[in-house]
Structure formats: C-alpha cells, structure tokens
Design a protein around this motif. Structure first.
Motif, PDB file in Angstrom:
ATOM      1  N   ASP A 195       0.860  -1.176   0.000  1.00  0.00           N
ATOM      2  CA  ASP A 195       0.000   0.000   0.000  1.00  0.00           C
ATOM      3  C   ASP A 195       0.897   1.226   0.000  1.00  0.00           C
ATOM      4  OD1 ASP A 195       0.965   0.202   2.588  1.00  0.00           O
ATOM      5  OD2 ASP A 195      -0.962  -0.165   3.574  1.00  0.00           O
ATOM      6  N   GLU A 196       0.338   2.383   0.274  1.00  0.00           N
ATOM      7  CA  GLU A 196       1.148   3.599   0.189  1.00  0.00           C
ATOM      8  C   GLU A 196       2.162   3.697   1.314  1.00  0.00           C
ATOM      9  OE1 GLU A 196      -1.535   6.860  -0.114  1.00  0.00           O
ATOM     10  OE2 GLU A 196      -2.300   6.243  -2.071  1.00  0.00           O
ATOM     11  N   ALA A 197       2.016   2.865   2.358  1.00  0.00           N
ATOM     12  CA  ALA A 197       2.968   2.889   3.469  1.00  0.00           C
ATOM     13  C   ALA A 197       4.107   1.903   3.285  1.00  0.00           C
ATOM     14  CB  ALA A 197       2.252   2.611   4.790  1.00  0.00           C
ATOM     15  N   GLY A 198       3.974   0.930   2.359  1.00  0.00           N
ATOM     16  CA  GLY A 198       5.031  -0.051   2.147  1.00  0.00           C
ATOM     17  C   GLY A 198       4.460  -1.438   1.905  1.00  0.00           C
ATOM     18  N   PRO A 199       5.306  -2.456   1.867  1.00  0.00           N
ATOM     19  CA  PRO A 199       4.849  -3.831   1.589  1.00  0.00           C
ATOM     20  C   PRO A 199       3.898  -4.339   2.666  1.00  0.00           C
ATOM     21  CG  PRO A 199       7.232  -3.636   1.313  1.00  0.00           C
ATOM     22  CD  PRO A 199       6.778  -2.373   1.963  1.00  0.00           C
ATOM     23  N   ILE A 200       2.851  -5.055   2.216  1.00  0.00           N
ATOM     24  CA  ILE A 200       1.912  -5.673   3.153  1.00  0.00           C
ATOM     25  C   ILE A 200       1.838  -7.182   2.963  1.00  0.00           C
ATOM     26  CG2 ILE A 200       0.513  -3.586   3.413  1.00  0.00           C
ATOM     27  CD1 ILE A 200      -1.462  -4.759   1.406  1.00  0.00           C
ATOM     28  N   ALA A 201       2.550  -7.727   1.944  1.00  0.00           N
ATOM     29  CA  ALA A 201       2.562  -9.185   1.735  1.00  0.00           C
ATOM     30  C   ALA A 201       3.648  -9.526   0.734  1.00  0.00           C
ATOM     31  CB  ALA A 201       1.210  -9.690   1.238  1.00  0.00           C
ATOM     32  N   LEU A 202       4.204 -10.754   0.874  1.00  0.00           N
ATOM     33  CA  LEU A 202       5.074 -11.333  -0.146  1.00  0.00           C
ATOM     34  C   LEU A 202       4.179 -12.054  -1.138  1.00  0.00           C
ATOM     35  CD1 LEU A 202       8.180 -12.878   1.663  1.00  0.00           C
ATOM     36  CD2 LEU A 202       8.218 -11.201  -0.162  1.00  0.00           C
ATOM     37  N   ALA A 203       4.125 -11.582  -2.366  1.00  0.00           N
ATOM     38  CA  ALA A 203       3.159 -12.066  -3.343  1.00  0.00           C
ATOM     39  C   ALA A 203       3.268 -13.577  -3.539  1.00  0.00           C
ATOM     40  CB  ALA A 203       3.359 -11.358  -4.676  1.00  0.00           C
ATOM     41  N   GLY A 204       2.152 -14.268  -3.338  1.00  0.00           N
ATOM     42  CA  GLY A 204       2.097 -15.705  -3.565  1.00  0.00           C
ATOM     43  C   GLY A 204       2.758 -16.543  -2.500  1.00  0.00           C
ATOM     44  N   VAL A 205       3.307 -15.922  -1.454  1.00  0.00           N
ATOM     45  CA  VAL A 205       4.059 -16.667  -0.439  1.00  0.00           C
ATOM     46  C   VAL A 205       3.404 -16.541   0.936  1.00  0.00           C
ATOM     47  CG1 VAL A 205       6.301 -17.006   0.656  1.00  0.00           C
ATOM     48  CG2 VAL A 205       6.182 -16.337  -1.747  1.00  0.00           C
ATOM     49  N   MET A 206       3.346 -15.316   1.488  1.00  0.00           N
ATOM     50  CA  MET A 206       2.794 -15.123   2.832  1.00  0.00           C
ATOM     51  C   MET A 206       2.367 -13.677   3.001  1.00  0.00           C
ATOM     52  SD  MET A 206       4.449 -15.950   6.604  1.00  0.00           S
ATOM     53  CE  MET A 206       4.288 -17.733   6.469  1.00  0.00           C
ATOM     54  N   GLY A 207       1.278 -13.491   3.731  1.00  0.00           N
ATOM     55  CA  GLY A 207       0.796 -12.154   4.025  1.00  0.00           C
ATOM     56  C   GLY A 207       1.619 -11.470   5.096  1.00  0.00           C
ATOM     57  N   GLY A 208       1.307 -10.191   5.307  1.00  0.00           N
ATOM     58  CA  GLY A 208       2.015  -9.402   6.304  1.00  0.00           C
ATOM     59  C   GLY A 208       1.261  -9.339   7.618  1.00  0.00           C
ATOM     60  N   ASP A 209       2.017  -9.182   8.702  1.00  0.00           N
ATOM     61  CA  ASP A 209       1.407  -9.151  10.030  1.00  0.00           C
ATOM     62  C   ASP A 209       0.595  -7.884  10.239  1.00  0.00           C
ATOM     63  OD1 ASP A 209       1.463 -10.486  12.821  1.00  0.00           O
ATOM     64  OD2 ASP A 209       1.992  -8.395  13.254  1.00  0.00           O
ATOM     65  N   GLY A 210       0.982  -6.804   9.595  1.00  0.00           N
ATOM     66  CA  GLY A 210       0.327  -5.519   9.830  1.00  0.00           C
ATOM     67  C   GLY A 210      -1.082  -5.438   9.294  1.00  0.00           C
ATOM     68  N   THR A 211      -1.440  -6.266   8.315  1.00  0.00           N
ATOM     69  CA  THR A 211      -2.783  -6.207   7.727  1.00  0.00           C
ATOM     70  C   THR A 211      -3.526  -7.531   7.900  1.00  0.00           C
ATOM     71  OG1 THR A 211      -1.823  -6.805   5.589  1.00  0.00           O
ATOM     72  CG2 THR A 211      -2.154  -4.455   6.024  1.00  0.00           C
ATOM     73  N   LYS A 212      -3.129  -8.342   8.858  1.00  0.00           N
ATOM     74  CA  LYS A 212      -3.774  -9.650   9.018  1.00  0.00           C
ATOM     75  C   LYS A 212      -5.177  -9.495   9.596  1.00  0.00           C
ATOM     76  CE  LYS A 212      -1.916 -10.595  13.657  1.00  0.00           C
ATOM     77  NZ  LYS A 212      -1.048 -11.484  14.455  1.00  0.00           N
ATOM     78  N   VAL A 213      -6.009 -10.483   9.315  1.00  0.00           N
ATOM     79  CA  VAL A 213      -7.379 -10.505   9.822  1.00  0.00           C
ATOM     80  C   VAL A 213      -7.371 -11.004  11.266  1.00  0.00           C
ATOM     81  CG1 VAL A 213      -9.629 -11.594   9.553  1.00  0.00           C
ATOM     82  CG2 VAL A 213      -8.372 -10.832   7.538  1.00  0.00           C
TER      83      VAL A 213
END
Length: 644
Positions: A195-213
């Motif tokens: 997003d505009e703040a930086g990476p939120i996931a490694l594409a196709g590998v694993m999501g980011g902790d900052g935007t997790k459900v």
C-alpha cells in the motif's frame, strides 16, 4: 498431500462407488501413488504423492479431474453464485508482469446478521487434512478453498490498508513483518503487495502481520490473483518460506481460477459471517493462452511402441480437458488453463499412454545393433590418470559441480568471470555458480579430514570445470590435487616431515606434465594444484604382459652385511648389484636394516642387503654362493666392504 475421500466424492460422485483399496490402485495407475491411509474425522484420508510438475493436482478438485478422466465420468459442476463487478473501491495497480491478473472484493463482516462463524463441517474438513481452523471465517474459508480447489487466496484487514494496493517489485532494503512474526529484509527480486505505506505481503508466499485478519476485523479486502511460478519459487527459497500458497503458485496455478476462487470466497463469507459485499473488481487480464501443441500419428506410435490411432488419442486428451482438432495424420491440442506442463508433443503422447494405462504398454527388449564401440581416448586418459594417482597413494573424491561465488573467486583463473556461469534459478547461493576450479572443493574436503585427526590427506578429483564463453559456459575436464599433513614416519628410512610444495611438483613430473602447474597454498600445511587433463600425455597402446608360471621349487635367501660410506647412494649400489646377477634367477634385492654406531669405522654405516633367488629347478649351494660373490664384487667396486 492429504485427500479426504468424502471431499473427493463431492467433486466426482463416481468415486463414492470405489472402496479405499480400489481408489488407491486407481490413483497409482494414474501416476499418483498413495503413501499411506489415515482415519480422521470418521473417514479415510489418503496421503497422495504428487510430482512437482503437477501443481494442478494439488487439490481435491484437481485430483477429481484425474479420476473423472480415467473413469470417463462427469465432475460436479463448479458454479459459484455470480458476483457483479463494478468500479474499484480500492485502487489496484499492477506494476510487474509477474502478476497479470488480480481479482478482489471488499466486504463488511456482520457475524450478528445470520453468520455463525466457520461451520462445523469446514472445521472437520481442515482437521482431516492435518490443518486447524482459526475461528476466523475469512481465514478458514481461504484455507478451505485452497485445499478443495487448489487456488490460494488471501484476506487483508481493509481498515489497515493505506491508500491504493500495488503489486510491484520490492525496493532493496525494505522491511516486512510476515504472518510468522519474522521481520524480513526484502530484495529487488521480491514481488510484493504494497500500500502507500510499504509492503503488506510477499506475493504468492505469505501475508504481512500488519494487515492480518483478527477478531476485531470488520472489513476485509480479498485477493485472488495469479503470480509467475518462477518468481514465487525464487522468493520462497530466498526467504526459506515454504507455504501452502507458495507450493501451489510455484508449481503453476490455474489463472482462469482466480475470479472463480474470489467468487467462492465471497459466497462463503456471506454465508459464514453474514458479510455484505461492498464491491468486486478485477485488475489486469488473463495471461495469453499457451499455443496449441501438434501431435503426429507417427510420433504417437513411436512412443507407444504399438499401433495407436489419433481418434484414441483425441478422446483421451479431450477427457483431460484439452480442446482437440484432429486431422488426417496429426492432431492439434489446446491444453486447458490448469495444465501448464503440456508444452511439447512428447507431453501429449505420454498423457495418452498414462490415461490408457501403463499396463497396456508392451514389454519389448531394445534392439542391439553393431559391435561394441571402442572406449573413448579421453575416457581412457582419465581412467589411466585416476589409476596412476591411486597407485601413488591418493584418494579420488567427488564434489559438487556448483559452488558459491566466494569459493569460486578464491581460486578461479583470472578472466574467468562468474557472470557467464551463474545459474538463473539456483538451489541456494552456495550452489549458484558452475565451478571454474576444483581447488575450493578439494580444500574444504581436505580440511574436514585434517580436523577429524587424519595424519596425512591425499585427495584428487578428475571432473569438469567451466569457463565463461560468448555462447555460454564451456566445459573441460580438469585434474585437481590436494596434499597436506605429515608425511612418513612409519619406519627408519622415511622420517616424519610436513608435506612441502616440492612434493606436489614431483607428482606433476611423475604424471608427465610438460609444464609444471603453479602449486598453491590451500591453508596451513595444505597445498594443491590443478591442470587441464588435455595437457597430460596420452597413454600408449595396451600391452598384455606374458604370464610367467610360478615356480614349484623353493626360493633361497642370502644376506650380505656391507660397510658403506655415509654418503653412499642406495640406488647406485642396488643397480650395480642387480646388474651382476642373473635376471631370471634374482627375485628380490633390498636393504632390510641400517646400522650406525660408534663401534663402526668413522664415516661408515652398515647395510644388511637381502637377496632372494628362485628358478624352476632345485638350486645348488655352489651356484648361489657364486651369485652372492658376484654381487659382493659389484658392491666392493663402489667402495663397500663385507662386514666381519
């Protein structure tokens, strides 16, 4: 991969008529052997072995397609409730060709409005596959769809996303805390969702902790995309992240399934969590389809080993999902979107035979034509070289053909740049360069032996090394040799001393190298050199020695105790004595003891020379005494005297 029988039968009803044993045999006949069967959640679960090129089979739907093609029975239709697409609620930008398609949707979760959370059936399904439900419908639905239909999806907490979503290459040095809680430093080769703040996931590998459900999440942004398999594999390997998603994307997911998986996920969240759809949209488009593959009847018959018609091939390929156009002597098949592994005519022929059944392939011995070929002169040279070094006390070793850039740079020849020898998709950095030298690997092996307490290490390797050329890596066979430690010390005549550079130069001379190669220090007390095998002299024609029968008569030994000068050469003395004796009778002549003492004349030492004679008759004492006298006379001619 675990396959639940009940879930498989839901995809192809015909599988319900098979018992577990029959199903296992059917899967094995299709090329998917079953490694084991477990009983979980009241039913059987099969542990199916799936090869790396069949990412399409890593789901219940994919395995059901194979069973349906074999049985000639239909699949359960896959028709999720349609989701109407509209204007993007969150802008999505695709800035890398590694992600040509990104289907998404924005939903508001309303668990109090009819949603009861993850259903009991879905939780039992996940447990049967050795997974566990998280109690979060967005996460559990994504995992359930992955195992059931094979297409990975992801859910972001929409309220934590800042601005537009972009699929782009990472900026070297960017940080991302992934769902496993690890802070990862990204490289420019990593594909990320940002997003505009930086990476939120490694594409196709694993999501980011900052935007997790989490349980507090009220709005989710869904992701159902298609990512380039090579990019996902390389990223997962670099970061040692091997997830369910990376296993499937890295082996080639179905791009046509992206929008379908998004619609299925939307439907589940509506049912499970009372979600309200705010909007759905797709960025990009499906990648271009693969070109049709042409299979000729002649090639099909050649591969099958028996007559096989194009009509049979067309029927089998159609059952596998191909669009087939048959001609008089060939057919053209358009592989389905989920079968990226069907790229050449051989692939089509193999699929026809696989579906037809391997048991129908006839067993025929290959024809043997012509006399055996002579061994290659290059091979004979390498074999003679290895035998000679083994006779000299060296041990042959085999090391990896790939090394790290640092190990390569330590000993590679000047001008042999590693760029032309670097692999595009290596197993790891330590195996990323085709070696330009053998010394790095030999040094590591020798040092390991010395650390384990080996007194003396003698290693050699005859193997290919590579140099960078305009057309790619160029191969040549090279001899590498390493020698270190303490030499000698086993007896009086060979006192212990450290291995020196001169010892290796002597080996090079013994091998017949016209130009002595540079002897390089590999470490404390360890030396080595390498040379092209082509620089070694060619072995001559093989000479078969004449067999000499062993004598049935006893041998006779005589000892001569000689006083010789301290500077006397043993080689000269032994040569002179041998020349004075009959070659057909002398079996052995050697010095078996050296005696030095103050009781001996000054400047003199005593050598005990042992002679052994044997012929094909009984020896007479008088003739043996005559031979010994001749040997003594030859020794006295060099200044030796009989010790009394």
């Amino acid at each position: 991969m675990w396959i639940e029988r009940k879930a498989l039968a839901a995809e192809i009803p015909a599988a319900a008529a098979l018992d577990t044993r029959q199903l296992c045999e059917l899967l094995a006949a299709l090329g998917f052997p079953v490694d084991g069967v477990a009983s979980r959640e009241g039913g059987d679960v099969l542990d199916v072995d799936i090869t790396a090129n069949r990412g399409d089979a890593m789901s219940h739907r994919g395995m059901a397609r194979e069973v349906a093609a074999k049985l000639g029975q239909p699949l359960t239709p896959l028709a999720p409730p349609p989701v109407a697409e509209g204007a993007p609620k969150v802008p999505v930008r695709l800035e890398s060709p590694a992600c040509p398609l990104y289907a998404t949707a924005l939903l508001t979760l309303n668990p109090g409005l009819g949603g009861g959370g993850t259903p009991v059936e879905a939780q039992a399904f996940l447990r049967a596959l050795d997974a566990s439900a998280k109690g979060l419908p967005a996460v559990d639905a994504s995992n359930e769809l992955l195992h059931r239909y094979g297409h990975p999806t992801h859910a972001f907490d929409a309220d934590r996303i800042r601005g537009a979503v972009t699929v782009r290459w990472a900026v070297a040095g960017e940080k991302l805390v992934t769902l496993d809680g690890v802070t990862r430093t990204l490289l420019a080769q990593d594909l990320v969702i940002a997003d505009e703040a930086g990476p939120i996931a490694l594409a196709g590998v694993m999501g980011g902790d900052g935007t997790k459900v989490t349980e507090a999440t009220r709005r989710v942004l869904l992701e159902s995309a298609w990512f380039d398999p090579k990019t996902v594999r390389a990223t997962a390997r670099r970061h040692s992240l091997h997830t369910d998603a990376s296993h499937r994307f890295g082996r080639g997911a179905d791009p046509a399934m992206a929008a379908v998986a998004r619609d299925l996920l939307v439907d589940r969240l509506r049912t499970w969590a009372g979600a309200t759809l705010e909007g759905a949209w797709t960025a990009g488009a499906l990648p271009a389809p693969a070109a049709p593959v042409t299979l000729s009847e002649a090639m099909l018959v050649r591969v099958a080993g028996e007559p096989l018609t194009l009509a049979e091939a067309a029927e089998a390929l159609t059952r596998l999902g191909c669009a087939v156009v048959a001609g008089s002597d060939a057919l053209a098949a358009q592989p389905p979107t989920w079968r990226h592994d069907l790229a050449i005519p051989d692939d089509l022929a193999e699929e026809v035979l696989r579906l037809r059944g391997y048991e129908h392939i006839p067993s025929v011995l290959p024809p043997l034509e012509g006399p055996p070929q002579r061994l290659s002169p290059d091979y004979l040279l390498r074999r003679a070289l290895a035998r000679r070094l083994a006779h000299l006390g060296f041990h042959q070793t085999v090391t990896y053909g790939f090394i790290s850039p640092e190990a390569d740079a330590a000993f590679a020849a000047p001008g042999n740049a590693p760029e032309g020898r670097t692999l595009a998709n290596p197993l790891g950095r330590e195996y990323s360069v085709l070696r330009g030298t053998l010394l790095s690997s030999l040094k590591e092996a020798a040092e390991q032996n010395l650390r384990q307490g080996t007194r003396e290490v003698r290693l050699f390797e005859v193997a290919p090394t590579y140099s960078s050329g305009p057309a790619g890596p160029e191969e040549r066979f090279t001899l590498g040799l390493a020698w270190g430690g303490t030499q000698g010390g086993e007896d009086y005549l060979s006192p212990a001393r450290p291995v020196r550079e001169a010892d290796l130069r002597g080996i090079a001379q013994d091998l017949g190298l016209a130009v002595i190669p540079e002897v390089r220090g590999l470490g404390e007390g360890l030396f080595g050199f390498e040379a092209p095998v082509a620089d070694l002299p060619r072995p001559g024609e093989r000479i078969v020695s004449t067999f000499r029968p062993f004598s049935r008569f006893p041998s006779v030994e005589r000892d001569l105790s000689l006083l010789v000068d301290l500077g006397q050469s043993y080689g000269a003395l032994a040569t002179a004595m041998r020349a004075a004796l009959p070659a057909d009778a002398l079996q052995d002549l050697r010095c078996v003891d050296v005696f030095r003492h103050k009781s001996l004349p000054e400047g003199r030492q005593a050598w005990l020379i042992r002679l052994r004679f044997q012929v094909d008759r009984t020896l007479m004492g008088s003739e043996v005494d005559g031979w010994v006298a001749s040997a003594l006379a030859a020794a006295e001619a060099l200044g030796a005297k009989l010790r009394t």
